[in-house]
Design an enzyme around this catalytic site. Structure first.
Site, PDB file in Angstrom:
ATOM      1  N   CYS A   1       0.536  11.345  83.897  1.00  0.00           N
ATOM      2  CA  CYS A   1       2.447  11.518  84.166  1.00  0.00           C
ATOM      3  C   CYS A   1       2.663  10.279  83.606  1.00  0.00           C
ATOM      4  O   CYS A   1       1.700   9.752  83.356  1.00  0.00           O
ATOM      5  CB  CYS A   1       2.624  12.187  85.585  1.00  0.00           C
ATOM      6  SG  CYS A   1       1.819  10.819  86.981  1.00  0.00           S
ATOM      7  N   SER A   2       3.626   9.391  84.528  1.00  0.00           N
ATOM      8  CA  SER A   2       3.774   8.435  84.117  1.00  0.00           C
ATOM      9  C   SER A   2       2.779   6.540  84.602  1.00  0.00           C
ATOM     10  O   SER A   2       2.591   6.174  83.954  1.00  0.00           O
ATOM     11  CB  SER A   2       5.484   8.014  84.787  1.00  0.00           C
ATOM     12  OG  SER A   2       6.662   8.761  84.842  1.00  0.00           O
TER      13      SER A   2
END
Length: 164
Positions: free
Chosen positions: A96-97
């Site tokens: 993800c981030s």
């Protein structure tokens, strides 16, 4: 001597940044999924299925090449499993981030019987910070990375921040 000093400063800054990221991930994660470093994932011999646990709007800005967007808010385990090989030993890396949402998604895969699942340490931010390429929806290299919001964008040191 000057080169040695520059090397020391770069290594120190990287180590300091990693310690801060460790602290953030320790705060949010349960560590129930092993991490894989961006450097290991980037090795030519690391053949893995990449799952992006960010939302579609983040994925559309940029993602790792060949990644499959599975989302987080509306993540559906059965739909995701349908996109994966039948071999539950296949290497899967979820990102993800920064590696927070991806841990949740990766853990669900482990609970479903997948045995070779990793959470990408530092996520797409760390990938881009290490100067690895990201692509847009057309497959073209881009500098843009969706940083979720202004607060989280501080973790992206390289590339162009997008969060609206």
């Amino acid at each position: 001597m000057k080169k040695l000093l520059i090397l020391f400063l770069v290594v120190s800054a990287t180590t300091f940044g990693q310690k801060k990221l460790d602290k953030l991930l320790n705060k949010w994660n349960k560590r129930n999924v092993p991490y894989m470093s961006v450097e290991t994932l980037a090795l030519p011999k690391t053949d893995a299925i990449l799952l992006d646990a960010r939302e579609q709007k983040e994925f559309e800005v940029s993602h790792l090449k060949n990644a499959i967007c599975v989302g987080y808010d509306k993540f559906k385990l059965k739909e995701t499993i349908a996109k994966l090989p039948e071999d539950k030993n296949a290497k899967i890396v979820v990102y993800c981030s920064l590696g927070i949402r991806s841990e949740t998604v990766a853990h669900k895969l482990i609970q479903a019987g997948y045995t070779n699942v990793y959470n990408l340490y530092g996520g797409i931010f760390e990938w881009k910070n290490a100067d690895f390429q990201v692509v847009d929806t057309l497959g073209n290299t881009t500098e843009k990375v969706h940083t979720f919001n202004k607060d989280w964008s501080k973790w992206l040191k390289k590339g162009k921040k997008v969060y609206e």
